[in-house]
Write an enzyme that holds these catalytic residues in place. Structure first.
Site, PDB file in Angstrom:
ATOM      1  N   HIS A   1       0.840  -1.207   0.000  1.00 26.63           N
ATOM      2  CA  HIS A   1       0.000   0.000   0.000  1.00 26.63           C
ATOM      3  C   HIS A   1       0.872   1.253   0.000  1.00 26.63           C
ATOM      4  O   HIS A   1       1.225   1.785   1.053  1.00 26.63           O
ATOM      5  CB  HIS A   1      -0.921   0.002   1.233  1.00 26.63           C
ATOM      6  CG  HIS A   1      -2.020   1.011   1.157  1.00 26.63           C
ATOM      7  ND1 HIS A   1      -3.303   0.753   1.558  1.00 26.63           N
ATOM      8  CD2 HIS A   1      -2.038   2.288   0.713  1.00 26.63           C
ATOM      9  CE1 HIS A   1      -4.063   1.823   1.375  1.00 26.63           C
ATOM     10  NE2 HIS A   1      -3.304   2.775   0.869  1.00 26.63           N
TER      11      HIS A   1
ATOM     12  N   ARG B   1       2.149   8.754  -6.538  1.00 29.56           N
ATOM     13  CA  ARG B   1       1.784  10.088  -7.043  1.00 29.56           C
ATOM     14  C   ARG B   1       2.004  10.300  -8.541  1.00 29.56           C
ATOM     15  O   ARG B   1       1.796  11.395  -9.033  1.00 29.56           O
ATOM     16  CB  ARG B   1       2.537  11.184  -6.263  1.00 29.56           C
ATOM     17  CG  ARG B   1       2.251  11.176  -4.769  1.00 29.56           C
ATOM     18  CD  ARG B   1       0.858  11.688  -4.460  1.00 29.56           C
ATOM     19  NE  ARG B   1       0.610  11.784  -3.023  1.00 29.56           N
ATOM     20  CZ  ARG B   1      -0.399  11.165  -2.410  1.00 29.56           C
ATOM     21  NH1 ARG B   1      -1.246  10.415  -3.088  1.00 29.56           N
ATOM     22  NH2 ARG B   1      -0.579  11.312  -1.107  1.00 29.56           N
TER      23      ARG B   1
ATOM     24  N   ASP C   1       1.130   2.685   3.773  1.00 30.72           N
ATOM     25  CA  ASP C   1       0.247   3.750   3.278  1.00 30.72           C
ATOM     26  C   ASP C   1       1.066   5.019   3.016  1.00 30.72           C
ATOM     27  O   ASP C   1       0.635   6.132   3.321  1.00 30.72           O
ATOM     28  CB  ASP C   1      -0.917   4.014   4.243  1.00 30.72           C
ATOM     29  CG  ASP C   1      -2.004   4.893   3.623  1.00 30.72           C
ATOM     30  OD1 ASP C   1      -1.936   5.165   2.407  1.00 30.72           O
ATOM     31  OD2 ASP C   1      -2.917   5.316   4.359  1.00 30.72           O
TER      32      ASP C   1
HETATM   33 ZN   LIG Z   1      -6.532   4.583   2.134  1.00 24.91          ZN
END
Ligand SMILES: [Zn+2]
Lengths: 306, 450
Positions: free
Chosen positions: B83, B87, B326
């Site tokens: 995860h 960009r 993340d």
């Molecule tokens: Zn998320």
């Protein structure tokens, strides 16, 4: 005697001595405001910037008047974040402020945390004039001043804050300030307007307006945000008024006096009925005058702090 | 002056490696492969990127070899972060496929899966191929996650078959949950044809209008807040629809105690659900927001102590399958904003191994073997990827780390283009030393052929 902190961000963790010093100093300025010449030269040569990112005519005028009475130089900056790209105005403004080398900044913003942020990037004394739903310390101080002026004391009083606690910036400041000087604080409002776990701050939560009236010395009645609330946190303004509004019938059922505060502007027929808004229990106009005295006291104490 | 790593990497790519035999010996490592049940101290010989020998090696027998002394280090199958936000395309000022991959290599990862909330979104074969093309020569493998809905707008399904056949390994509308239960049901049915997971960002939109976790801290900070139940509802929705359709649901960045319980119960019932947790959600609480520092603002938000403890419990008993960062780069200008306007997200590729070793291994919540499963084995299993093995004849895909190295996080040294971390200046125990993959090694700040 001087304040223990360089800034006034909130009343959380502000010692009792500081609060009493501000209230006592305000008494002196309250007398100044009764004189024919209401101006003192105390802050001559100091530059104060009023940074209002959210419109609040009343608070801004109160601060400006306090600054004029203290002979300070004032720069006003008002903008509404909704009209510009969020965030952009803030950073540009902050950069300008850094360059301007002002002595004090009075700041109002719809995001909690902005005054705190300014303390990190500016050398000036920062005074919070309301940030998000966080704190509005001068409003709480003027409420406390007004109570003390009317009832002669704060310690041991039972104060109930009524209304939309969750969206209020006045509630937390009042809770911290009143608790610091030994008053007991209750909150009353529909459950949707009470933020989670607030009981952990040592306050009682009730949902019965008659109890709020009969069991307390002071009611500090908050303004209902008309646009925001109806239909979401409360079914309708009418229902709010019927179950949480303060009316003369409710007050008359009560056989003891209760003092009513309201930070203004009042929604007549919502949180207060018209008779109550103009009636003998309220001290709303005193609050306005006291607001100037409190802000003079805060500006003076921070501006002359060694 | 040191060149930016992105340039260094291109210069490295330009170098002519003249096709000669490459031999390297990795010395004196404790090699651990949970799949093969290996745990011993030995050496590895790598030739042109392939594992040739796993045994004690006398380097005199192998002249013209590069010797890497990795004594006191652990060598494991290469770590994978399922995860991350790279960009690209759209916000190359914040991160690119290359800088994000460099950051992954520096953090100890040989593979990542990148989320589709780019501009344009990863919702077509073209964007999948663009990302695969950009990363094709890098040490770090990049696997795109395709959007569930076209443009991530929650209206119609994105071309899932087309993306899958071009290399998408999972599907997600990350940033938000799949908009409607109907769309999620169809997406689960459709992806079950490929056994690919739907990765859900669990947040019920109507309850998610807030800047932090709802509780005592949000009450005292006066910030708009969102409750844990907004996560729990979407976790439950995903579990029930996975059960009903037979599709696979993967819970991204789980953060609430109740959600962990829901996943635990669902797994017991045999429902196809897996879950990941970020290092910040098993380390930090909403108390850290008291300074209004926007580097602590992310989605889902930091929760309470009991939630943090539930994350660790979930990792221990296997309810939570893997750890993922993340990694969400944002420019300083964007993050340095009023708290309620600042964007959500923090970077994590270069801190997550250190945090996990400090908080999970050294605090005796997980063994090294369990930690390696969470970082190397389970994420690839969830995405149906081959799991690297420490065996002769396999391509070398390795993470080498020093579990006891004490270091201080310094965001100025990050290889990521962005610096938005809540862990700057934190003292950690355990750090990546080298990664090896695709016939390359990243060691000592440099990429080299191996
Ligand atoms: Zn998320």
């Amino acid at each position: 005697m001087s304040l223990s902190s360089k800034h006034l961000i909130g009343l959380k963790n502000v010692p009792k001595e500081d609060i009493e010093l501000i209230l006592d100093t305000a008494t002196t300025f309250r007398e100044v405001l009764e004189r024919p010449i209401k101006k003192v030269p105390t802050l001559q040569g100091k530059t104060i910037c009023n940074l209002f990112f959210e419109s609040s005519t009343r608070t801004r005028l109160s601060f400006e008047l306090a600054q004029k009475r203290l002979s300070a130089d004032t720069i006003n900056f008002s903008t509404s974040t909704s009209s510009t790209k969020k965030g952009e105005t803030f950073k540009d403004t902050v950069r300008n402020i850094e360059a301007m080398k002002v002595d004090m900044i009075v700041v109002r913003h719809e995001s909690a945390g902005v005054p705190e942020y300014l303390t990190r990037i500016s050398q000036a004394n920062i005074i919070n004039a309301g940030d998000g739903r966080h704190e509005h310390p001068t409003q709480a101080l003027l409420d406390m001043y007004s109570i003390r002026e009317k009832l002669g004391k704060l310690k041991g009083l039972k104060v109930c804050i009524v209304g939309d606690i969750a969206h209020s910036r006045v509630a937390l400041s009042n809770i911290y300030g009143l608790q610091a000087v030994g008053a007991k604080v209750t909150l009353c409002g529909p459950k949707t307007m009470i933020p989670r776990e607030i009981e952990n701050l040592g306050v009682k939560v009730i949902h019965d307006i008659d109890k709020a009236i009969s069991e307390h010395d002071v009611l500090n009645v908050l303004r209902i945000q008309l646009e925001r609330e109806a239909g979401s946190t409360i079914p309708s303004l009418r229902e709010y008024h019927n179950y949480f509004g303060i009316t003369s019938e409710r007050l008359e059922k009560n056989n003891r006096d209760v003092l009513i505060l309201h930070p203004g502007p009042i929604n007549r027929g919502v949180e207060l009925s018209s008779e109550v808004a103009d009636g003998p229990y309220q001290i709303i106009l005193n609050q306005v005058t006291n607001g100037v005295a409190i802000r003079m006291a805060v500006l003076y104490l921070l501006g002359t702090r060694p | 002056m040191e060149l930016p790593l992105e340039w260094q990497y291109y210069i490295y790519l330009e170098l002519d490696h003249n096709g000669s035999e490459m031999k390297s010996i990795l010395k004196s490592m404790r090699i651990i492969d949970p799949q093969l049940k290996i745990d011993r101290v030995t050496d590895i010989l790598i030739e042109n990127g392939m594992i040739k020998v796993i045994d004690d090696i006398n380097e005199n027998d192998f002249p013209d070899t590069n010797i890497y002394d990795f004594s006191n280090c652990i060598c494991a199958p290469g770590f994978f972060d399922m995860h991350v936000h790279l960009r690209e395309p759209g916000r190359e000022d914040e991160e690119t496929v290359i800088t994000g991959s460099n950051s992954a290599a520096a953090g100890g990862f040989t593979g990542v899966a990148c989320m589709p909330n780019t501009t344009p979104a990863i919702d077509s074969a073209e964007v999948i191929n663009l990302i695969k093309e950009k990363s094709s020569k890098h040490l770090v493998d990049v696997f795109p996650i395709g959007a569930v809905s076209k443009g991530r707008n929650g209206e119609i399904l994105a071309p899932i078959s087309e993306m899958f056949s071009n290399g998408a390994v999972g599907f997600s509308d990350d940033g938000t949950a799949v908009k409607s239960a109907a769309l999620l049901k169809n997406a689960l049915e459709y992806t079950s044809m490929y056994n690919a997971p739907i990765i859900e960002h669990c947040e019920e939109e109507s309850l998610a209008d807030g800047a932090m976790n709802e509780g005592l801290v949000s009450t005292t900070l006066g910030l708009p807040s969102l409750p844990t139940v907004s996560e729990d509802l979407i976790v439950m929705r995903g579990i029930l629809l996975a059960e009903y359709t037979g599709g696979r649901i993967h819970i991204a960045h789980i953060s609430s105690k109740r959600s962990v319980e829901l996943v635990r119960e669902a797994k017991k019932k045999g429902i196809n659900v897996t879950a990941e947790v970020t290092p910040h959600h098993f380390t930090l609480t909403d108390e850290t927001l008291r300074t209004f520092d926007t580097n602590f603002k992310m989605s889902p938000p930091l929760r309470c102590r009991e939630d943090v403890e539930a994350m660790i419990e979930g990792l221990k008993d296997g309810t939570i399958d893997c750890i993922a960062s993340d990694h969400a780069p944002h420019s300083i200008e964007e993050k340095e904003m009023e708290f309620i306007y600042a964007p959500n997200g923090i970077i994590g590729l270069e801190t997550q191994l250190g945090i996990s070793l400090s908080e999970l291994y050294h605090k005796k919540h997980l063994t090294l073997e369990e930690l390696i499963n969470k970082f190397a084995v389970n994420p690839r299993r969830i995405l149906n990827l081959d799991i690297p093995k420490l065996e002769v004849g396999s391509a070398a895909n390795l993470t080498i780390f020093d579990a006891n190295k004490i270091w201080t996080v310094d965001k100025s040294k990050f290889k990521s283009k962005s610096k938005n971390t809540p862990f700057d200046k934190r003292l950690l125990t355990g750090k990546s030393v080298a990664v090896i993959n695709n016939e390359q090694i990243y060691f000592d700040g440099e990429f080299k052929k191996i």
